[in-house]
Structures are given as structure tokens and as C-alpha cells.
Design a protein around this motif. Structure first.
Motif, short mmCIF file in Angstrom:
data_model
loop_
_atom_site.label_atom_id
_atom_site.label_comp_id
_atom_site.label_asym_id
_atom_site.label_seq_id
_atom_site.Cartn_x
_atom_site.Cartn_y
_atom_site.Cartn_z
N LEU A 131 -8.74 -39.11 39.03
CA LEU A 131 -10.15 -38.92 39.35
C LEU A 131 -10.30 -38.67 40.85
O LEU A 131 -9.58 -39.24 41.67
N TRP A 132 -11.29 -37.82 41.17
CA TRP A 132 -11.63 -37.52 42.56
C TRP A 132 -13.11 -37.78 42.77
O TRP A 132 -13.94 -37.44 41.93
N ILE A 133 -13.43 -38.38 43.91
CA ILE A 133 -14.81 -38.66 44.27
C ILE A 133 -15.27 -37.59 45.27
O ILE A 133 -14.65 -37.40 46.32
N HIS A 134 -16.36 -36.90 44.94
CA HIS A 134 -16.86 -35.79 45.75
C HIS A 134 -18.19 -36.13 46.41
O HIS A 134 -19.08 -36.70 45.78
N GLU A 135 -18.32 -35.70 47.67
CA GLU A 135 -19.63 -35.63 48.30
C GLU A 135 -20.16 -34.20 48.16
O GLU A 135 -21.33 -33.98 47.85
N THR A 136 -19.27 -33.22 48.36
CA THR A 136 -19.54 -31.80 48.11
C THR A 136 -18.30 -31.22 47.45
O THR A 136 -17.28 -31.92 47.30
N SER A 137 -18.34 -29.93 47.11
CA SER A 137 -17.18 -29.31 46.47
C SER A 137 -15.96 -29.28 47.39
O SER A 137 -14.82 -29.23 46.92
N ASN A 138 -16.19 -29.32 48.71
CA ASN A 138 -15.09 -29.26 49.67
C ASN A 138 -14.87 -30.57 50.43
O ASN A 138 -14.10 -30.62 51.38
N LYS A 139 -15.55 -31.61 50.02
CA LYS A 139 -15.41 -32.90 50.69
C LYS A 139 -15.19 -33.96 49.62
O LYS A 139 -16.12 -34.33 48.90
N TYR A 168 -20.15 -37.69 43.27
CA TYR A 168 -19.90 -37.38 41.86
C TYR A 168 -18.40 -37.30 41.59
O TYR A 168 -17.59 -37.16 42.50
N VAL A 169 -18.05 -37.43 40.31
CA VAL A 169 -16.65 -37.56 39.89
C VAL A 169 -16.18 -36.30 39.19
O VAL A 169 -16.89 -35.73 38.35
N GLN A 170 -14.98 -35.85 39.56
CA GLN A 170 -14.32 -34.78 38.83
C GLN A 170 -12.88 -35.19 38.56
O GLN A 170 -12.38 -36.18 39.10
N ILE A 171 -12.19 -34.42 37.72
CA ILE A 171 -10.81 -34.71 37.35
C ILE A 171 -9.93 -33.53 37.76
O ILE A 171 -10.32 -32.38 37.59
N PRO A 214 -20.53 -36.21 35.71
CA PRO A 214 -21.25 -35.26 34.87
C PRO A 214 -20.46 -34.92 33.61
O PRO A 214 -19.26 -34.66 33.68
N ILE A 215 -21.12 -34.96 32.47
CA ILE A 215 -20.52 -34.51 31.21
C ILE A 215 -21.13 -33.15 30.92
O ILE A 215 -22.32 -33.02 30.64
N SER A 216 -20.31 -32.13 31.00
CA SER A 216 -20.77 -30.75 30.91
C SER A 216 -20.70 -30.22 29.48
O SER A 216 -19.87 -30.66 28.68
N LYS A 217 -21.58 -29.29 29.16
CA LYS A 217 -21.53 -28.64 27.85
C LYS A 217 -20.28 -27.78 27.72
O LYS A 217 -19.63 -27.76 26.69
N THR A 218 -19.95 -27.05 28.78
CA THR A 218 -18.78 -26.17 28.78
C THR A 218 -18.08 -26.26 30.12
O THR A 218 -18.63 -26.78 31.10
N SER A 219 -16.86 -25.73 30.19
CA SER A 219 -16.09 -25.77 31.43
C SER A 219 -16.70 -24.86 32.50
O SER A 219 -16.37 -24.97 33.68
N LYS A 220 -17.60 -23.97 32.10
CA LYS A 220 -18.22 -23.05 33.06
C LYS A 220 -19.50 -23.63 33.66
O LYS A 220 -20.08 -23.05 34.56
N SER A 221 -19.94 -24.77 33.14
CA SER A 221 -21.16 -25.38 33.66
C SER A 221 -20.92 -25.93 35.05
O SER A 221 -19.81 -26.29 35.41
N SER A 222 -21.96 -25.96 35.84
CA SER A 222 -21.86 -26.55 37.17
C SER A 222 -22.73 -27.78 37.22
O SER A 222 -23.64 -27.95 36.41
#
Length: 206
Positions: A182-190, A168-171, A148-156
Motif C-alpha cells: 500500500l502507498w499513501i498519497h497526498e497527490t499523484s506525485n507525492k 488516499y490509498v493506492q496499491i 477509493p473503490i473504483s468501478k473500473t481500472s480506468k476510473s480516477s
């Protein structure tokens, strides 16, 4: 964990200009390939000479996001990953004159990549190619994730329709270190590190 933001990617691209790369914001995609990314010309020659070259990531994206995608490619390369972007590695491709030959070449390039990262932006929903690339890569290799490319750091990020079935991918940094990856997510805690995912491991509940 954090999403990639438009501001972050634009700033990374700006730093490339400041570091001595010539060019302007108004350059077309082919020109950006040789001016925004300082190594692009030599890499294109190497790619032409070695058609079997492999990449960690096939970056599926909207052509309307050229500036963001150039910044994202740089960010991912900063993390140590090799990234295929069609209008950079295959600068001869003409987005205004898409043919069957274009599709066949992209199929070949996807076979040369370990994973596909789907750059999910506001423009992504208007792309005719991105769903095709996603479906094709998922069918042949299965290693697909949404970035996801977010508009702001507060976007979810909330997956939309069929995208919700993919990881989904986060850093973020690796615990106990200053190393970012990079981290690969299934959920925010997985989740799991990208490299472990590419070798067959799945996200772990934390």
C-alpha cells in the motif's frame, strides 16, 4: 499506481470460495464472517480471549458493501496487514439493532487500531457511521486515509468535499521488486509507503 476496483475485490472473494470455503452469496453478514473468511471463527475466539489485540487497519465501510469489504479485507491481509471489520471480528454486533453500547465498542476497537482506512465507494455517502468513525479516529490518532473503490481500472479518484483533506490509498509494487504494498498519497506525485506513514513519515514529492 492503481486503485482497488470492484472487479478485483469480487474476484478475490470468489477465490476464497474456490479454495474450499463453504457458503453462498446470499448468506447474511454474520454467516459471511464464518464462511467467506476461512480463519474467521478461530480469529473471533482469539479476539474474545485477548480484548487488547491490536490491528494495523480499522476498515470503515458501508454495510451495503459487504462483498466488496470481505474481498478488500482479504486483499489487505494478503499484503501482510491485520484488518478489523466489525461484523467479522465482532460477529455478535447487530447492524439492525444499533445501540450506545455498539458505539462504545467501536470506539474501543478504534483505539486498538494503528490507522483507519475509509473505504470510499458509491454506497459510502449513504452511511451514517462512516463519517462518525472518520471524525473520531482522526481526533484520537490522526492516521486516517481514504481508499477509493473504483468501478473500473480506468476510473480516477477525486476526493469529495471534506474527504479531499485526507491522504488516499493506492496499491503498487515497490520499485525494483515484485513485492506489492500500500502507498499513501497526498497527490499523484507525492506519496510514501503505508508502513513508513504509520511510523510518522509523510508523503515525499517524486
Amino acid at each position: 499506481m492503481a486503485l482497488f476496483t470492484e472487479d478485483q475485490l469480487t474476484r478475490r472473494l470468489s477465490r476464497q470460495f474456490v479454495s474450499g470455503v463453504s457458503g453462498t452469496w446470499n448468506d447474511n453478514l454474520s454467516t459471511k464472517a464464518s464462511t467467506i473468511l476461512s480463519k474467521s471463527i478461530s480469529e473471533q475466539k482469539l479476539f474474545s480471549a485477548t480484548p487488547g489485540k491490536t490491528f494495523d487497519i480499522f476498515l470503515s465501510h458501508s454495510s451495503d458493501d459487504a462483498k466488496l469489504v470481505a474481498g478488500l479485507k482479504l486483499e489487505l491481509e494478503d499484503l501482510g496487514f491485520s484488518v478489523y471489520v466489525d461484523w467479522i471480528e465482532d460477529a455478535h454486533l447487530d447492524r439492525k439493532n444499533v445501540t450506545k453500547k455498539t458505539a462504545l465498542l467501536l470506539q474501543q476497537r478504534m483505539k486498538q487500531c494503528r490507522t483507519l482506512i475509509y473505504a470510499f465507494s458509491e454506497n459510502a455517502s449513504n452511511s451514517k457511521w462512516m463519517p462518525w468513525e472518520l471524525g473520531y479516529f482522526d481526533g484520537i490518532k490522526g492516521k486516517v486515509a481514504v481508499l477509493p473503490i473504483s468501478k473500473t481500472s480506468k476510473s480516477s479518484f477525486v476526493g469529495s468535499e471534506y474527504l479531499g483533506i485526507y491522504y488516499y490509498v493506492q496499491i503498487d509494487t515497490i520499485s525494483g521488486t515484485n513485492t506489492t504494498t500500500l502507498w499513501i498519497h497526498e497527490t499523484s506525485n507525492k506519496y510514501i509507503m503505508f508502513n513508513a506513514w504509520t511510523t510518522g513519515s509523510e508523503p515525499i514529492q517524486r
